[in-house]
Design an enzyme around this catalytic site. Structure first.
Site, PDB file in Angstrom:
ATOM      1  CE  LYS A  35      -0.518   0.410   5.130  1.00  0.00           C
ATOM      2  NZ  LYS A  35      -1.702   0.537   6.152  1.00  0.00           N
ATOM      3  NE  ARG A 128      -6.179  -0.603  12.126  1.00  0.00           N
ATOM      4  CZ  ARG A 128      -5.206  -0.833  11.337  1.00  0.00           C
ATOM      5  NH1 ARG A 128      -4.389   0.074  10.873  1.00  0.00           N
ATOM      6  NH2 ARG A 128      -5.170  -1.904  10.532  1.00  0.00           N
TER       7      ARG A 128
END
Length: 352
Positions: A35, A128
Site C-alpha cells: 500500500k 483498532r
C-alpha cells in the site's frame, strides 16, 4: 521530471529476501504490504521471485493492478459491504471483524461460484479493528453459518492506532485463542497472523510465540527498521526509496518573518527560531505531496524549516555544497511521507 521518487529495486528485493529468509527459518510466511507504494506495477512485478507467500494491500484498486501476478492477494483493510463483490473477485483472502460483512462476502462468493477465505481479526488491545476476545466464540458460530466463505486463520493488528507493542503476552493469547477455536470447531487454520513490522523485533529476538506463522511486512522491508521501537535492522537498506526535489529559489533572507504572525495555510500558528540572515532554498514540493517532518536530507548540513502546500523551505547555510537554482536535493522519507509521495500524481516514480 522533478519531484520524483527513485526506487532502487535491487535494494528493495535484497531487503525482502533477507526478511523472508529470517522468517522462513522460524516457520513464518511473509506477506509483503504494497500500500505504501500503491502497488505500483513496476515495483510489484519484481517481488514475486523473492520467496514471499503473498502480496497484501488495503485498497481493492491496488489489488486489481495485481490481477495478472500469480501470487496470493490479501485485502488488509476490513472490507466495506459496498465493495463485497470486488473483494471476492480480486482478493484471495480478506481480514474481517464484522459478521454482516462476512455474510455479504458469502453471498457474492456464491453468485460467482467461489468460496472466499477470511482471516478473523482479534482486537488484542490496540483498539483498532478486531473482534473482542470475549466475543470470539459467538462470532465464530455465526461465521460458520455463512455459505460461500471459509475461515482460514486468525490475526491481529498492533501499534497502528493505540501504539500497543506486540509481545509474548498479547500474541501468545492470540495463538491460544486461535488454536482453541480451531480445535473446538474443527477449523482448517492456515494462518495465525501476528501483525506487521512492529512484530518483527520479536522474531529477531527469538521471542515470537510458537504458533504465529505469518507476518504482514511493509515498513521494515522498505525503510529497513522495525516499527515497535524504530530500530534500524543492520542488514537492511534504509535508502530503497529516495525523494528528489528541485530548487526553484535560493536567496539570503531573515530567518523570522516580518510582521504580525497569524495562521499559516493549514490553520496553524507557526513559531520560528531566529537564526539571523540565512541562505534559504525552496524546493518544488509541499504538504500536498509529502509530510516535511518525515523528510531527512541526505546532505546532513541542510535543515528543513517548514513547508506550505507546494513549497518546502530549507536552510542550506551550513552546507558545503554551493547550491543554485535548478539543483536537486535528495531526501530519505519516513513511512507517512513515502505514502503521500507515492500516492501523489504530482510526484514522478522512477524504478532503477
Amino acid at each position: 521530471m522533478y519531484p520524483q521518487i527513485v526506487i532502487d529495486i535491487n535494494k528493495y528485493k535484497q531487503n525482502i529476501k533477507y526478511l523472508v529468509d529470517r522468517c522462513t527459518n522460524r516457520g513464518v510466511k511473509v506477506w509483503i504490504v504494497t500500500k505504501s507504494f500503491c502497488a505500483y506495477p513496476d515495483i510489484v512485478s519484481h517481488l514475486v521471485d523473492c520467496g514471499i507467500d503473498g502480496l497484501a494491500d488495503s485498497r481493492i484498486q491496488n489489488l486489481k493492478k495485481m490481477k495478472d501476478i500469480r501470487v496470493k492477494k490479501i485485502l488488509l483493510r476490513i472490507p466495506m459491504i459496498d465493495e463485497a463483490e470486488d473483494v471476492v473477485l480480486w482478493s484471495d483472502y480478506s481480514l474481517n471483524s464484522e459478521i454482516d460483512t462476512i455474510r455479504a462476502l458469502g453471498e457474492k462468493a456464491k453468485k460467482i461460484g467461489k468460496r472466499h477465505r477470511v482471516i478473523i481479526m482479534l482486537d488484542m488491545g490496540d483498539l483498532r479493528e478486531g473482534v473482542w476476545p470475549d466475543d470470539i466464540d459467538d462470532f465464530i458460530k455465526e461465521v460458520l453459518k455463512v455459505d460461500g466463505v471459509e475461515i482460514k486463520g486468525f490475526g491481529t493488528n498492533l501499534t497502528c492506532y493505540g501504539g500497543v507493542i506486540p509481545d509474548e503476552n498479547n500474541l501468545g493469547r492470540l495463538t491460544s485463542i486461535a488454536q482453541d477455536m480451531a480445535n473446538k470447531y474443527s477449523l482448517d487454520i492456515e494462518y495465525i497472523s501476528g501483525g506487521n513490522s512492529s512484530s518483527y523485533y520479536l522474531l529477531e529476538d527469538g521471542r515470537l510465540p510458537n504458533g504465529i506463522n505469518n507476518l504482514r511486512l511493509g515498513e521494515v522491508a522498505i525503510l529497513g527498521r522495525e516499527t515497535a521501537f524504530g530500530k534500524k535492522i543492520d542488514s537492511l537498506s534504509d535508502d530503497t526509496f529516495i525523494l528528489k526535489a528541485e530548487i526553484v529559489e535560493i536567496k539570503k533572507k531573515p530567518s523570522v518573518p516580518i510582521g504580525n504572525i497569524g495562521m499559516d495555510a493549514f490553520g496553524n500558528k507557526p513559531h520560528y527560531e531566529d537564526r539571523g540572515i540565512i541562505k534559504r532554498a525552496i524546493v518544488a514540493i509541499g504538504r500536498q505531496d509529502i509530510n516535511p517532518e518525515g523528510l531527512t536530507p541526505l546532505d546532513k548540513n541542510i535543515d528543513i524549516l517548514g513547508a506550505s502546500s507546494d513549497h518546502t523551505i530549507l536552510d542550506v547555510t551550513r552546507s558545503n555544497i554551493n547550491y543554485k537554482v535548478g539543483d536537486v536535493v535528495e531526501f530519505k522519507l519516513d513511512y507517512g511521507s513515502l505514502l503521500k509521495a507515492m500516492t501523489s500524481e504530482y510526484v514522478n516514480k522512477v524504478v532503477i
